[in-house]
Scaffold this active site. Structure first.
Site, PDB file in Angstrom:
ATOM      1  CE1 TYR A 146     -24.005  -7.032  32.109  1.00 25.70           C
ATOM      2  CE2 TYR A 146     -26.244  -7.547  32.773  1.00 25.70           C
ATOM      3  CZ  TYR A 146     -25.308  -7.359  31.779  1.00 25.70           C
ATOM      4  OH  TYR A 146     -25.663  -7.480  30.459  1.00 25.70           O
ATOM      5  CG  ASP A 195     -17.458  -5.652  21.703  1.00 23.99           C
ATOM      6  OD1 ASP A 195     -18.418  -6.340  21.302  1.00 23.99           O
ATOM      7  OD2 ASP A 195     -17.397  -5.183  22.850  1.00 23.99           O
ATOM      8  CG  HIS A 225     -19.231  -8.112  24.376  1.00 25.72           C
ATOM      9  ND1 HIS A 225     -19.198  -6.735  24.483  1.00 25.72           N
ATOM     10  CD2 HIS A 225     -20.160  -8.521  25.282  1.00 25.72           C
ATOM     11  CE1 HIS A 225     -20.079  -6.339  25.385  1.00 25.72           C
ATOM     12  NE2 HIS A 225     -20.664  -7.397  25.891  1.00 25.72           N
ATOM     13  CB  SER A 256     -21.520  -5.787  28.623  1.00 28.31           C
ATOM     14  OG  SER A 256     -22.385  -5.776  27.530  1.00 28.31           O
TER      15      SER A 256
END
Length: 714
Positions: free
Chosen positions: A486, A649, A684, A566
């Protein structure tokens, strides 16, 4: 910014080659992708001419028929490819089995009643239950399965009143960030007429005597713009029970600063309303107070300036306790007497080598969750900061959802790891924690091994990484590996149980999770080292993880799959551009792919704290250097890639993924498949029903397994 057409550029106005000029390639004998038309949009920024030939794909798929047709055509290609993959059903069956456990949430005690969520195997959404007393009989309060036929409507937050007689709750539909708020009579199960629309990024806080609750919302968006328009003018409102939303009182707003967000909490003794205001994703807050029993609604600023992180723990009368990074990048605990004319903060627990992850007050005890090399540790102090010891945990993992108050000698916390779903523990401030609720598992966690390694990044920084695999598996022989990352927004990637990951592991693959800079694993300095002008460190850390896995023989050279969601989807796009030779396959989920326009949609404007401002020259040059959409190049053999996104989203709008894939498919980028999987009635990620999760990840992991050679057999 100055717009030009391709025609004017051709006439000699361009001083540099326009980025993203469209190229059409016939990928014969590989895959025939849908044709995406191009538009002649080129804009000049700081001397660079930036082409954006697929800008029309930014349009809302629900509003633009042409975008909807492109989505339909892309899904048809993807579905046809996935249907031919071996092992897809094997993964679906494995995930169905691995989802068959009780996914538990922390209880919230109110008026002697215990409220908690549980999602059992086969259920698409978590169900809310209540008990009268800790050992009372369980009773179902809310089952979201009754709200929609497709299971895509979720319970997205709830809060009982202090006496436990009423429950405010939030409804999330189709994965959107928008919430509809309702109220339930706990005794009868009756849903009250009270309804609040357009809540988003909100807490729920009941006022004394159940007169109403505080919540946060934006103004109603214009028709057709709910899923794309920028969010501005967030405000805290008081909804009085029995009244219409139009009569709700605006408690706190900043019309002169429309970019701010505001969230309201009440101390557990209902003495103070504490409003936390933020200007972006950075943990830099202002704190505003309202005395609950004051004769007149009056706000009072406690912390000004958006300079530091402030997180309310609880209040004991006029003494409020906070976790803060003021003068402490790894966080400390402070308190203040807000009855003073000019309140001052005094230190309770100083900063240590570990990072504070959270804290709760249980009676006269202060319990602090620390991060030590991305693993949780629980330490106990008295309210003056005297250390009283640490609490035993089941092993390396993550403590979450601390809940307690100064009113009670009972608190709760959750624990999970890569091989253990959430267990709920009760702590009474004196004895060792005891298990309050534990799921029956569809596998033996002791058959799965979790270890931690440390490797060096490009600049020599030591990066931690967890490895998860079946016990007894010889890592020196090499196995297809999924590397997850991430690296952003001060978010720590801690050990957590994911049935989809476990399906990969049980099939014989290795799972690796790297704790990249940009996260919060080592405090503010770790975050700062991976954002803004330092963002390349995140990509270097991830690339170094892949090199380490291959160099150590854990992963064969053609067996490395990568995954991120994301901001992690951005990560996958960036590193595949930078090192297409290193990775075999990738999954970029709901990623931020156009770094020059991310701040123009919905919540994107908040992300400038981590990414910077596209309209500032220094930030622009940094963003352009790694933006996945802008750095795709023809003539490069890119690894196999599957991009996933969803039509609803409204966090990272799907146009990011649409444009990126259209560009990737149009260029000459080798014979590996480059697909996009577009979910309907999903957002999302939060609120996605279990059956959709199983379908999605059996598709995606079959794709990654096929590319990396992971054999999927019964």
């Amino acid at each position: 910014m100055r717009s030009l057409t391709l025609l004017t550029l051709a006439m000699g106005l361009a001083t540099t080659a326009p980025a993203l000029a469209a190229q059409s390639v016939n990928k014969e004998n590989v895959l025939t992708y849908p044709e995406a038309r191009t538009v002649d949009v080129v804009e000049e920024q700081f001397g660079e001419y930036i082409a954006d030939p697929y800008r029309w794909l930014e349009n809302d798929v629900r509003e633009d028929p042409e975008v909807a047709e492109w989505v339909k055509a892309e899904n048809a290609v993807t579905d046809a490819y996935l249907e031919k993959l071996p092992g897809r059903k094997v993964l679906a069956d494995s995930m169905t089995e691995l989802f068959d456990f009780d996914d538990l949430g922390n209880p919230d005690e109110a008026g002697g009643k215990y409220f908690y969520e549980r999602k059992s195997g086969g259920q698409n959404q978590a169900v809310l239950y209540v008990r009268d007393g800790a050992d009372g009989e369980e009773r179902m309060l809310i089952d979201p399965a009754t709200w929609s036929k497709d299971g895509a409507t979720a319970l997205a937050g709830w809060k009982p009143s202090a006496d436990g007689s009423l429950l405010a709750y939030a409804v999330q539909d189709g994965g959107s960030d928008w919430r509809t708020l309702k109220v339930l009579d706990v005794a009868t199960g009756e849903v009250k007429e009270d309804t609040v629309e357009w809540a988003k990024f909100t807490d729920l806080a009941w006022m004394p005597n159940n007169i109403g609750f505080l919540y946060s919302r934006f103004p109603k968006p214009e028709e057709g713009a709910a899923f794309q328009s920028l969010n501005a003018n967030h405000a805290v409102y008081l909804h009085v029970m029995g009244s219409e939303q139009a009569k709700d009182t605006k408690v706190y707003a900043t019309p002169d600063q429309p970019e701010l967000n505001h969230s309201a909490q009440l101390t557990s003794d209902k003495e103070w309303v504490v409003i936390t205001s933020s200007s972006g994703t950075d943990e830099r807050y202002e704190i505003t107070l309202i005395k609950v029993d004051a004769p007149k609604l009056q706000t009072r600023k406690l912390v000004s300036g958006f300079e530091n992180d402030w997180r309310l723990i609880d209040g004991v009368g006029d003494t409020l306790y906070f976790v803060t990074n003021k003068d402490a990048p790894r966080m400390r605990v402070v308190k203040t007497d807000v009855s003073a004319a000019e309140p001052e903060f005094t230190e309770v627990v100083p900063q240590s080598d570990a990072v504070v992850g959270g804290a709760m007050i249980v009676g006269d005890r202060l319990v602090i969750s620390y991060l030590v090399d991305a693993k949780s540790q629980l330490s106990v102090f008295d309210l003056d900061g005297k250390a009283l010891g640490t609490l035993d945990l089941p092993g390396p993992g993550q403590v979450g959802s601390l809940s307690g108050s100064m009113k009670s000698d009972e608190g709760f916390f959750t624990f999970q790891s890569f091989n253990r779903p959430t267990t709920v523990f009760r702590y009474d401030g004196e004895a060792a924690p005891t298990i309050w609720a534990k799921p029956a598992l569809p596998f033996d966690p002791d058959t799965v091994e979790v270890t931690q390694r440390f490797y060096k990044s490009k600049d020599g920084t030591k990066i931690p990484m967890f490895l998860v695999h079946m016990k007894g598996q010889d890592l020196s022989k090499g196995a297809p590996t999924m590397l997850y990352g991430y690296g952003g927004f001060n978010i720590s990637v801690l050990p957590q149980y994911k049935p989809a990951w476990m399906a990969w592991i049980k099939a014989g693959g290795v799972f690796a999770s790297a704790n990249l800079r940009g996260g919060g694993e080592y405090g503010k300095e770790w975050h700062d080292a991976g954002r803004l002008q330092n963002k390349q460190n995140v990509f270097d850390d991830f690339i170094a993880a892949g090199e380490y896995l291959i160099g150590e023989g854990i992963t064969p050279k053609d067996g490395l799959a990568i995954e991120g969601r994301s901001n992690g989807g951005l990560l996958i796009g960036a590193v595949m551009n930078q090192r297409p030779d290193l990775f075999t396959a990738g999954h970029a989920a709901v990623g931020v792919m156009d770094m020059l326009r991310f701040n123009r949609f919905t919540a994107g404007r908040y992300w400038v704290d981590d990414y910077g401002y596209p309209d500032k020259e220094q930030d622009f040059k940094t963003l352009l250097a790694y933006s996945p959409y802008h750095n795709l190049m023809g003539g490069v053999d890119y690894p196999a890639l599957i991009v996933s996104t969803a039509d609803t989203d409204d966090r990272v709008v799907p146009g990011h993924s649409f444009k990126y894939v259209a560009r990737l498919q149009a260029l000459d980028t080798g014979d590996a498949p480059h697909l996009i999987r577009i979910e309907t009635r999903a957002g999302h990620g939060s609120g996605k029903p279990t059956d959709k999760l199983i379908e999605e990840y059996s598709d995606i992991y079959a794709f990654l397994a096929d590319a990396t050679g992971l054999e999927l057999q019964k």
